[in-house]
Design a protein around this motif. Structure first.
Motif, mmCIF file in Angstrom:
data_model
loop_
_atom_site.group_PDB
_atom_site.id
_atom_site.type_symbol
_atom_site.label_atom_id
_atom_site.label_comp_id
_atom_site.label_asym_id
_atom_site.label_seq_id
_atom_site.Cartn_x
_atom_site.Cartn_y
_atom_site.Cartn_z
ATOM 1 N N SER A 41 0.825 -1.216 0.000
ATOM 2 C CA SER A 41 0.000 0.000 0.000
ATOM 3 C C SER A 41 0.857 1.263 0.000
ATOM 4 C CB SER A 41 -0.930 0.009 1.212
ATOM 5 O OG SER A 41 -1.887 -1.012 1.095
ATOM 6 N N LEU A 42 1.943 1.261 0.770
ATOM 7 C CA LEU A 42 2.839 2.427 0.795
ATOM 8 C C LEU A 42 3.432 2.692 -0.582
ATOM 9 C CD1 LEU A 42 4.733 1.823 4.173
ATOM 10 C CD2 LEU A 42 2.984 3.564 3.712
ATOM 11 N N ILE A 43 3.815 1.626 -1.277
ATOM 12 C CA ILE A 43 4.352 1.764 -2.638
ATOM 13 C C ILE A 43 3.272 2.348 -3.546
ATOM 14 C CG2 ILE A 43 5.069 0.461 -4.692
ATOM 15 C CD1 ILE A 43 6.546 -1.469 -2.707
ATOM 16 N N GLU A 44 2.075 1.778 -3.478
ATOM 17 C CA GLU A 44 0.995 2.218 -4.365
ATOM 18 C C GLU A 44 0.540 3.648 -4.071
ATOM 19 O OE1 GLU A 44 -1.036 -2.065 -5.509
ATOM 20 O OE2 GLU A 44 -2.101 -0.760 -4.108
ATOM 21 N N GLN A 45 0.719 4.085 -2.843
ATOM 22 C CA GLN A 45 0.318 5.444 -2.466
ATOM 23 C C GLN A 45 1.464 6.448 -2.589
ATOM 24 O OE1 GLN A 45 -1.318 5.144 1.513
ATOM 25 N NE2 GLN A 45 -2.606 3.427 0.911
ATOM 26 N N ASP A 46 2.628 5.968 -3.041
ATOM 27 C CA ASP A 46 3.811 6.825 -3.182
ATOM 28 C C ASP A 46 4.142 7.551 -1.874
ATOM 29 O OD1 ASP A 46 4.154 6.168 -5.927
ATOM 30 O OD2 ASP A 46 2.610 7.624 -6.462
ATOM 31 N N ARG A 47 4.048 6.835 -0.776
ATOM 32 C CA ARG A 47 4.374 7.406 0.533
ATOM 33 C C ARG A 47 5.844 7.126 0.825
ATOM 34 N NH1 ARG A 47 -0.084 5.475 4.546
ATOM 35 N NH2 ARG A 47 1.482 6.248 5.987
ATOM 36 N N PHE A 48 6.690 7.878 0.154
ATOM 37 C CA PHE A 48 8.128 7.641 0.150
ATOM 38 C C PHE A 48 8.756 7.665 1.535
ATOM 39 C CE2 PHE A 48 7.294 9.891 -3.986
ATOM 40 C CZ PHE A 48 7.197 8.732 -4.726
ATOM 41 N N LYS A 49 8.344 8.595 2.369
ATOM 42 C CA LYS A 49 8.985 8.725 3.687
ATOM 43 C C LYS A 49 8.690 7.534 4.584
ATOM 44 C CE LYS A 49 5.440 11.809 5.670
ATOM 45 N NZ LYS A 49 4.650 10.889 6.395
ATOM 46 N N ASP A 50 7.645 6.780 4.278
ATOM 47 C CA ASP A 50 7.265 5.628 5.099
ATOM 48 C C ASP A 50 7.765 4.296 4.539
ATOM 49 O OD1 ASP A 50 5.814 7.286 6.890
ATOM 50 O OD2 ASP A 50 4.109 7.283 5.517
ATOM 51 N N LEU A 51 8.377 4.339 3.359
ATOM 52 C CA LEU A 51 8.853 3.113 2.716
ATOM 53 C C LEU A 51 10.096 2.571 3.418
ATOM 54 C CD1 LEU A 51 8.418 4.086 -1.037
ATOM 55 C CD2 LEU A 51 7.178 2.301 0.194
ATOM 56 N N PRO A 52 10.334 1.274 3.280
ATOM 57 C CA PRO A 52 11.550 0.693 3.872
ATOM 58 C C PRO A 52 12.803 1.173 3.135
ATOM 59 C CG PRO A 52 10.419 -0.934 2.528
ATOM 60 C CD PRO A 52 9.535 0.288 2.579
ATOM 61 N N ALA A 53 13.956 0.791 3.651
ATOM 62 C CA ALA A 53 15.237 1.144 3.043
ATOM 63 C C ALA A 53 15.256 0.746 1.568
ATOM 64 C CB ALA A 53 16.373 0.454 3.784
ATOM 65 N N GLU A 54 16.029 1.480 0.779
ATOM 66 C CA GLU A 54 16.034 1.292 -0.675
ATOM 67 C C GLU A 54 16.348 -0.137 -1.092
ATOM 68 O OE1 GLU A 54 18.591 2.989 -4.332
ATOM 69 O OE2 GLU A 54 17.573 4.542 -3.134
ATOM 70 N N ILE A 55 17.242 -0.800 -0.389
ATOM 71 C CA ILE A 55 17.591 -2.174 -0.767
ATOM 72 C C ILE A 55 16.364 -3.095 -0.685
ATOM 73 C CG2 ILE A 55 18.381 -2.864 1.534
ATOM 74 C CD1 ILE A 55 20.605 -4.465 -0.008
ATOM 75 N N TYR A 56 15.528 -2.904 0.331
ATOM 76 C CA TYR A 56 14.302 -3.690 0.461
ATOM 77 C C TYR A 56 13.271 -3.246 -0.564
ATOM 78 C CZ TYR A 56 16.392 -5.141 4.843
ATOM 79 O OH TYR A 56 17.251 -5.643 5.772
ATOM 80 N N LEU A 57 13.172 -1.954 -0.753
ATOM 81 C CA LEU A 57 12.222 -1.411 -1.718
ATOM 82 C C LEU A 57 12.490 -1.981 -3.109
ATOM 83 C CD1 LEU A 57 9.898 0.463 -2.469
ATOM 84 C CD2 LEU A 57 11.580 2.325 -2.670
ATOM 85 N N LYS A 58 13.742 -2.065 -3.492
ATOM 86 C CA LYS A 58 14.092 -2.626 -4.805
ATOM 87 C C LYS A 58 13.612 -4.069 -4.922
ATOM 88 C CE LYS A 58 18.216 0.098 -5.850
ATOM 89 N NZ LYS A 58 19.683 0.033 -6.042
ATOM 90 N N MET A 59 13.819 -4.854 -3.860
ATOM 91 C CA MET A 59 13.369 -6.253 -3.894
ATOM 92 C C MET A 59 11.848 -6.324 -3.983
ATOM 93 S SD MET A 59 15.915 -8.281 -1.257
ATOM 94 C CE MET A 59 15.478 -7.276 0.160
ATOM 95 N N TYR A 60 11.160 -5.462 -3.242
ATOM 96 C CA TYR A 60 9.702 -5.462 -3.262
ATOM 97 C C TYR A 60 9.186 -5.086 -4.650
ATOM 98 C CZ TYR A 60 9.993 -5.443 1.875
ATOM 99 O OH TYR A 60 10.256 -5.731 3.184
ATOM 100 N N LEU A 61 9.768 -4.049 -5.231
ATOM 101 C CA LEU A 61 9.330 -3.608 -6.558
ATOM 102 C C LEU A 61 9.584 -4.691 -7.607
ATOM 103 C CD1 LEU A 61 10.568 0.082 -6.424
ATOM 104 C CD2 LEU A 61 8.170 -0.653 -6.582
ATOM 105 N N ARG A 62 10.733 -5.346 -7.501
ATOM 106 C CA ARG A 62 11.075 -6.419 -8.445
ATOM 107 C C ARG A 62 10.047 -7.551 -8.347
ATOM 108 N NH1 ARG A 62 14.860 -7.422 -11.609
ATOM 109 N NH2 ARG A 62 16.182 -5.741 -10.890
ATOM 110 N N SER A 63 9.745 -7.973 -7.127
ATOM 111 C CA SER A 63 8.767 -9.042 -6.925
ATOM 112 C C SER A 63 7.377 -8.628 -7.416
ATOM 113 C CB SER A 63 8.689 -9.423 -5.438
ATOM 114 O OG SER A 63 9.899 -9.980 -5.012
ATOM 115 N N TYR A 64 7.009 -7.400 -7.117
ATOM 116 C CA TYR A 64 5.703 -6.865 -7.537
ATOM 117 C C TYR A 64 5.615 -6.886 -9.066
ATOM 118 C CZ TYR A 64 1.685 -3.593 -7.154
ATOM 119 O OH TYR A 64 0.459 -2.998 -7.213
#
Length: 144
Positions: A94-117
């Motif tokens: 939901s944070l990714i879909e809402q573009d709530r950048f300040k609440d997103l996890p560290a970039e390394i995790y975000l990259k893995m989440y986006l890749r899986s998504y």
């Protein structure tokens, strides 16, 4: 038999052993869920409106969470289905879909989440990761 005769192994040891788990995917297994979802997405992606939406998403320079959500919903995929397969928390999706950048996890995790998504949506993961990070960085720059 030789092991039984030498008393190195009791017959009871074999009969009391727990049965081994089958390697065949049961209907509720993750492998089965992935396979079913992959087939569903492939089928839906052939629809002209969905194909057009997916092509637009991967061709845009910035990739927004709203874009990902729009494609996910057009494909008929629930956040809970993504969670079941990827174990990405529904909150992070939901944070990714809402573009709530300040609440997103560290970039390394975000990259893995986006890749899986992106893999679930059957769109280019590298393009999605790069496009989303570009959008995130440009949005943060515009706030300063």
């Amino acid at each position: 038999e030789a092991l039984f005769e030498s008393e190195q192994l009791e017959r009871a040891d074999l009969t009391s052993a727990a049965p081994k788990k089958s390697r065949v995917a049961s209907p509720g297994s993750i492998a089965s869920k992935i396979s079913n979802l992959d087939r569903w997405v492939a089928k839906k992606s052939s629809e002209p409106e969905i194909r057009k939406l997916a092509e637009k998403l991967v061709s845009d320079d910035p990739v927004t969470g709203r874009d990902l959500k729009q494609l996910r919903e057009a494909l008929g995929i629930e956040i809970s289905e993504i969670y079941e397969i990827t174990k990405i928390s529904p909150t992070n999706i939901s944070l990714i879909e809402q573009d709530r950048f300040k609440d997103l996890p560290a970039e390394i995790y975000l990259k893995m989440y986006l890749r899986s998504y992106a893999e679930i949506l059957q769109i280019d993961p590298t393009r999605i990761v790069d496009g989303y990070l570009q959008y995130m960085k440009s949005s943060k720059m515009s706030l300063t």
